[in-house]
Structures are given as C-alpha cells and as structure tokens.
Motif scaffolding. Structure first.
Motif, PDB file in Angstrom:
ATOM      1  N   ARG A  95      83.753  62.793  64.609  1.00  0.00           N
ATOM      2  CA  ARG A  95      84.600  61.738  65.179  1.00  0.00           C
ATOM      3  C   ARG A  95      84.273  61.532  66.658  1.00  0.00           C
TER       4      ARG A  95
ATOM      5  N   THR B 210      82.715  58.147  68.417  1.00  0.00           N
ATOM      6  CA  THR B 210      83.458  57.567  69.543  1.00  0.00           C
ATOM      7  C   THR B 210      82.553  57.369  70.753  1.00  0.00           C
TER       8      THR B 210
ATOM      9  N   LEU C  96      93.312  54.468  69.308  1.00  0.00           N
ATOM     10  CA  LEU C  96      93.407  54.598  67.856  1.00  0.00           C
ATOM     11  C   LEU C  96      94.488  55.608  67.504  1.00  0.00           C
TER      12      LEU C  96
ATOM     13  N   ASP D 186      89.769  58.814  59.596  1.00  0.00           N
ATOM     14  CA  ASP D 186      89.961  58.151  60.896  1.00  0.00           C
ATOM     15  C   ASP D 186      88.704  58.212  61.766  1.00  0.00           C
TER      16      ASP D 186
ATOM     17  N   PRO E  35      86.229  56.265  63.960  1.00  0.00           N
ATOM     18  CA  PRO E  35      86.255  54.936  64.618  1.00  0.00           C
ATOM     19  C   PRO E  35      84.928  54.200  64.428  1.00  0.00           C
TER      20      PRO E  35
ATOM     21  N   SER F  92      89.384  47.360  70.554  1.00  0.00           N
ATOM     22  CA  SER F  92      90.109  48.204  69.612  1.00  0.00           C
ATOM     23  C   SER F  92      89.145  48.746  68.569  1.00  0.00           C
ATOM     24  N   ASN F  93      89.573  49.797  67.884  1.00  0.00           N
ATOM     25  CA  ASN F  93      88.780  50.426  66.837  1.00  0.00           C
ATOM     26  C   ASN F  93      89.559  50.426  65.535  1.00  0.00           C
ATOM     27  N   SER F  94      88.841  50.215  64.446  1.00  0.00           N
ATOM     28  CA  SER F  94      89.446  50.310  63.118  1.00  0.00           C
ATOM     29  C   SER F  94      88.945  51.585  62.455  1.00  0.00           C
ATOM     30  N   PRO F  95      89.846  52.444  62.003  1.00  0.00           N
ATOM     31  CA  PRO F  95      89.409  53.717  61.416  1.00  0.00           C
ATOM     32  C   PRO F  95      88.908  53.513  59.996  1.00  0.00           C
TER      33      PRO F  95
END
Length: 718
Positions: free
Chosen positions: A517, A521, A555, A570, A572, A601-604
C-alpha cells in the motif's frame, strides 16, 4: 517517366560502382564510357579503377586508309584545340573533362580574326585520351567530335520598339475588326487597308460598337453629338465642348502587375539567405554571435539531428542524437575544445556576452553507449579520448536581452572492441533570474490544450516566499507499459484523460499489504508533487494571490482489514484529479478561464491473485508476479456563470416603459421641463415649453378641424 529515369540512373550508378570495386581489386583502370560522340564543346567521362599514379594524355587520331582502324593508344600528348582537366572523385574514380578552346562563330568575308569557323561544319575530328602509368597506356577513351558553327545574323535587330500608346488617353486597339494584315476586312470601316471604293460598298453596314472601331464614342453631353431635332431641352445650355482625350470611356482597362515566377521543385539543396542580425531579441528569434553568424547547437529537425541548427530565443529544448561509431570522430560536435565553445554572443541590447564553459568528466560512459554487434568482439580496441557526450546550455535573460550564458560540457573516453552507437545529449534552458523560461498557458486566462501551471513554495527569507513552477501529471505508459518504465505527462487544461501503468505483484508481496500500500501511494504521489495551482495562465510567481491550494482528500477505509495471505484491501490504485474552472471574460472572442479549485483523491481497490484458467503459476510460485493496474484520470468541471433564478415571462417581455431596454422612452417626453434637465436654467426651459404649448393651441384652433367645426356651426345657425 520520372520513375523510369530514376531507375535508369540508379541502375547505371550501381553498375559503375560495382565495376569500380572489381577494377580496384584487380588493379586495372577503364573509361566509362569508352566511346563518346559529341556535338557540343564539352565532354565528360569517368576513369574507374586504381587511379593512383595515373597520368592523362590527349591527341588527335585518324583511321588508317587501308584497314580503317585507329592505332594503339599512346602516352605522347599532342597540341590540340581542347583543354583536358581531371577531378579526383575518390580513391577509385577520376572525372575527366574536355573543353573546346575555340570560338564557334562563323568567319565573315573580311574577318581577320583566326579564332572562328571557316565553314558551317566547324569541328570534325577524332580524339583519343590515354590513361598511362610510367609511360605505358592502361586505358583509352575515343571521342568523335562533330560540331557546327553558331549562326548569328550579321545585322542584329534594331533597337526600335513598338510604341504602345497610353491607354488612359488613347485606346490600345483602335480597330479591333482589322483582322487581316495588308487586306481590307469587309464591314470594318476603320480598316486603313480599305480604299475609298471599298468603303463605298459597305459604308452603310459598318460593324457597330467597340469591335467596329467605336472604342471611345463621344458622350451625350458633347455639343457636337446632339442634333437640333432630337436634342433635349437642357442641351443648348448644358452641353460641353471638350477634347477627345477627356472621353469617359477611356481608361477602362486593367492595369496589370508583374508577378515573379515561382521556382518549381528541384532536387538541389536550396540556397539559404544570409543571416540578418536583429537589434532586439523577441521570442523565437535566432540568437547571433558577435560576427553576425547564427549561434548553433545540435538539435533535431523533422526527427533528424542537425549539427548547425540555430538556437531560438526563449525556446527550451532537450534532444538526444545517436551516432554509429566506426572510428573515432574528429570534428564538431563530438570533438570540441573549450576555447572554440567560449565565444561571444550578441545580447540583444547593443553588447555581447561570453559563453562560460565548465567541463565535467563522465566516470561511467555506459549510459551513452549501446552495443549493436551480435557477433564475437574483435581483438582490435577502439579508444576515443575526450569525446563530447553532452552540451547543456543555460541562457539568463531579462526583458529582450541575454545577461549571461553558461555551458556544462560532459566529456569522456570511450573504449570499444565491437560496433556500437554513441548517444549524445544537447539542451538549452532559458532562465529569468532563477525562473525557467517556460511559456505561459494563456494571457490572462487558461487556453484549452495548455499545461496546468502548478507550484511549490520555496522559502527565500523569513518574510517572503517564492513559488517554483512544477506541473500536475498523469501516467504516460511507454513500451511494455510497466510503471517502472512509464513516464509522466502534464495535465492539459480542458482535456479530460485517463491513463495508467502495470505493477508486477507476486504472492509474497500480497503477504505484506502495508508495504504494498505504501509503494502504490508513493508511486501516485510522484504524479503530483505540487501544493499550489495557478488561477490563471500567466501567474506571478511572487504573488500568493494568484495561487490556490490543492485539496488532497485522504483515503478513509470503510472495509475492515482481514487477515489474508492472498488479498490486500484499500490499495490506492486509482488517482482522480478534479479541476473546477469558470469563464471570467472574453478577449478578442477567446474565452478566458480561471481555475477555482483542484482536488486530488484516491479510489481504493482490493488486489488478489487470479488463479483461474491456466494462470496458476503465480499462485504456486510465490516469486511469480501478476500485473495489476494503477490508473490516473483528470476531469474538468465548468462552473456556470449565471446562478440566479430564471426570470418570468413578464420580466423578459415587458419593455415598453423601460428606458434602458427600449429606443422610445415615454416617461422622458417632458424631460426638458423637469428638474433632471440641467442643460440650461429651469426658468428658460419652462418659458420655452410654454411657448411651444401656445403655438400648439393656436395651430389647433386655426387648423382645418376647427374651421370645419365653425362652418358646421354657422350652417346650423342659419
């Protein structure tokens, strides 16, 4: 036809080159062609083979009376009227030229000059050119010359030219129906070839109008035109006596213009005009050296590297050129000296600046070398010392001038034992102080297709901050599409886009979800290193009012973490950029837009190995990776300009008494006698208004309506 000619020439030169190679290996020479028939004063041929130590001799020959053959070639030259010259084309070719050293003019009756032709067939002879080595003929060229004299008239044409009359005062063709020279044209009364007897035959049937010679008829207002019987009533008083040169029909002609013919297409290299130095630099102008020549740096033009390309003012570039190394280069730009690069350049303000050169030695030259030979390396070593591997220029400018130029030259020694290509880099950056001379994205507002201007704050001192320009980027995949090789491209204003790359993830990586993750990121964070975005396309980098903060949405995971060895939650993997803009004005018909907000913004997403079908190797081998998508997208959102509630139909259509929206303003009918009128004192305007009212009443009483009323009253009374 052009293709046939090209094929013939290609075939000819192919055979010539092939023959030259064979002749060189066998140490022989030969003329191509070996026999020439000429009717002009110039002859050209090519001597092929091993031309070292070859001498040429020329003589006139004639066939034998008994056998008709020409004797063997001889290396003894004779005096002729031809001049023999040679031009070395290479190690295996010599171009041979023969030029006639005699005039081709025909001799006159009393001409004492011997340099002329006595008869029409001026030259009729045979020539032999021999190629000799140490007095021994090796090859011969036979030429048959049959040249006629140039026939020039003894009395050249006189200088008398046809005088063309001025078309403004006299018609160019006074008799268009005169079509036959030296003969009378029927019905053409203006034909000067017609006698009086001829004219009597058709004098009453002459061709009318301009074709019949009436090019400029007399106008109607001429006193000599109208007769007494049909003249108008104004004619005796208003007719005009004027000479024929004032005829209104004259001068109705097209005054042509001379147009220079445009040259057709040619295979020859164009002749470029000499550079014209400028006094003041503007964006795009070429930069000049002190001696008036272009300041050149190797650049790419139409995909090809050009060594003598001029540098344009305020035009940054960064190019990479590739060269095949067969031997050590000796010339510019791969072999340069600091003294040759430290030249004086015009600064655009009447002075000059000197290029400050700094040398850097590349310890590792492997990034500049690419081996292309697949065969075993050769025992011979190729050592090229002090090759120029990179030239990085920095131009410091202010207003319309250059204040300084620095050059960082990267040199290195290349050692090779096989064929390879050398990649050299050339760049130029224009800096205003410490700012890069990058173009604006609009003036003042953003223009569609220009990069979105972003920045980060760099502290100058305790009280003042400076915005350093950066960009907002999205993924730009190349070649294999992996994130490790993918590049980044700036976000262009007004253009929505979606792009991404592939990240290899193994089963072992999925056991370390936190690390995975964090890796994703960091990859997404590299796209947007800026913290501010410019409102307009030409912001002030010292004024914070021209910038707005970039909003980063954190997020928040709504899925409970599960302990799994094959799924990570989750991640990103999807980066979204939303940009809100509004149209603030219109300049010359072009809308000017400003950015009001930028949100990141980030969508998981959840990553798990796909073990279905035949793709089971990654599920069995913990080191075998699968490819997962990482994407980035940008969306532009327009903010409506008018957010007020819509008007009802009554407010839209009711304009009868609106003085601002109607040409007729009834409420201002009595404006001169109101207190709002300040053009003159109120007492005067009131008095004038009362006088107008009095005249209106008098006109009404004495007018037709009141008179009819009085008549009706009197009739009823009687």
């Amino acid at each position: 036809m052009a293709n046939v000619v090209v094929l013939l020439y290609s075939s000819f030169f192919t055979h010539v080159l092939l023959f030259a190679c064979v002749a060189y290996t066998q140490n022989i020479v030969v003329f191509q062609p070996s026999f020439v028939i000429t009717t002009g004063p110039v002859v050209t041929a090519v001597l092929l083979g091993n031309t070292s130590g070859i001498s040429l001799s020329l003589r006139t020959v004639s066939p034998s009376n008994t056998t008709g053959n020409i004797g063997s070639p001889s290396c003894v030259a004779e005096e002729t009227n031809w001049v023999l010259t040679r031009e070395q084309l290479g190690k295996t070719a010599v171009r041979v030229h023969l030029r006639l050293n005699q005039s081709l003019h025909l001799c006159g009756n009393n001409d004492t000059n011997t340099d002329c032709c006595e008869r029409a067939l001026c030259i009729l002879e045979a020539l032999q050119v021999s190629a000799c080595v140490d007095g021994t003929p090796q090859a011969s060229l036979l030429i048959q010359a049959k040249i006629h004299a140039l026939l020039v008239p003894a009395n050249p044409g006189s200088d008398n030219k046809t005088v063309i009359p001025n078309q403004v005062y006299q018609p160019l063709g006074p008799c268009p129906c005169d079509l036959t020279s030296g003969a009378c044209d029927i019905l053409c009364c203006c034909d000067t070839d017609c006698s009086n007897e001829d004219l009597k035959l058709f004098s009453s049937h002459c061709l009318p109008g301009p074709f019949g010679g009436q090019v400029s008829p007399a106008p109607d207002y001429q006193c000599s035109v109208q007769s007494t019987g049909n003249s108008p009533d104004w004619f005796p008083f208003l007719c005009v006596n004027s000479p024929p040169e004032n005829n209104p029909y004259l001068g109705h002609f097209y005054k042509g213009d001379t147009i220079a013919p445009k040259p057709g297409p040619s295979f020859q290299s164009p002749v470029l005009p000499a550079p014209v130095p400028v006094d003041v630099y503007i964006q795009g102008n070429p930069i000049f050296t002190l001696n008036g020549q272009y300041f050149i740096v190797p650049q790419k033009v139409l995909g090809l590297c050009v060594n003598n390309a001029p540098v344009a003012f305020l035009k940054n570039f960064n190019y990479e050129c590739t060269t095949l190394l067969l031997s050590c280069p000796t010339g510019y730009p791969l072999q340069t000296l600091s003294g040759n690069l430290s030249i004086k350049v015009k600064n655009g303000q009447g002075g000059d600046v000197v290029v400050d050169v700094t040398d850097e030695v590349a310890a590792d030259t492997s990034p500049f070398i690419s081996i292309i030979d697949a065969v075993a390396p050769s025992d011979e070593m190729l050592v090229c010392e002090n090759l120029t591997l990179a030239l990085d220029y920095k131009f410091y400018w202010r207003e319309n001038g250059i204040t300084g130029i620095t050059l960082t030259r990267t040199i290195g020694t290349i050692i090779l034992n096989s064929r390879a290509t050398l990649s050299t880099k050339y760049s130029a950056t224009f800096l205003n102080g410490e700012f890069s001379g990058e173009p604006n994205s609009g003036n003042p507002g953003y223009q569609v297709g220009r990069p979105v201007v972003a920045g980060i704050v760099e502290p100058l001192d305790s009280n003042k901050g400076l915005i350093k320009r950066t960009s907002v980027n999205v993924w730009k995949p190349v070649s294999d599409g992996l994130c490790s090789t993918a590049g980044m491209k700036p976000v262009l204003f007004g253009e929505n886009s979606t792009s991404g790359c592939l990240l290899p993830v193994s089963r072992q990586n999925l056991t370390q979800c936190s690390l995975l993750r964090e890796t994703v990121t960091n990859l997404q964070a590299d796209l947007i290193a800026a913290t501010y975005v410019a409102k307009s396309g030409n912001p002030d980098f010292l004024t914070m009012a021209d910038w707005i903060n970039i909003s980063f949405v954190t997020l928040n995971s709504s899925t409970a973490m599960k302990n799994s060895t094959s799924t990570c939650y989750d991640i990103p993997a999807h980066l979204h950029i939303h940009i809100w803009s509004v149209t603030t004005s219109v300049v010359e018909g072009v809308p000017q837009r400003e950015i009001r907000a930028l949100q990141v913004s980030n969508s998981p997403s959840n990553w798990a190995l796909d073990c279905g079908g035949g793709a089971i190797s990654s599920c069995v081998d913990p080191e075998e990776p699968q490819l997962f998508y990482i994407t980035s997208s940008v969306t532009f959102i327009d903010i409506p300009i008018n957010t007020r509630p819509a008007k009802t139909r009554f407010y839209i259509n009711f304009t009868e008494y609106d003085c601002n929206r109607n040409d007729v303003c009834w409420p201002e009918l009595a404006f001169p006698i109101t207190k709002y009128y300040t053009g003159e004192p109120f007492s005067q305007s009131l008095a004038k208004g009362m006088i107008l009212v009095f005249f209106f009443i008098v006109a009404s009483v004495l007018g037709t309506p009141w008179r009819q009323i009085r008549q009706a009253w009197n009739n009823s009374a009687h």
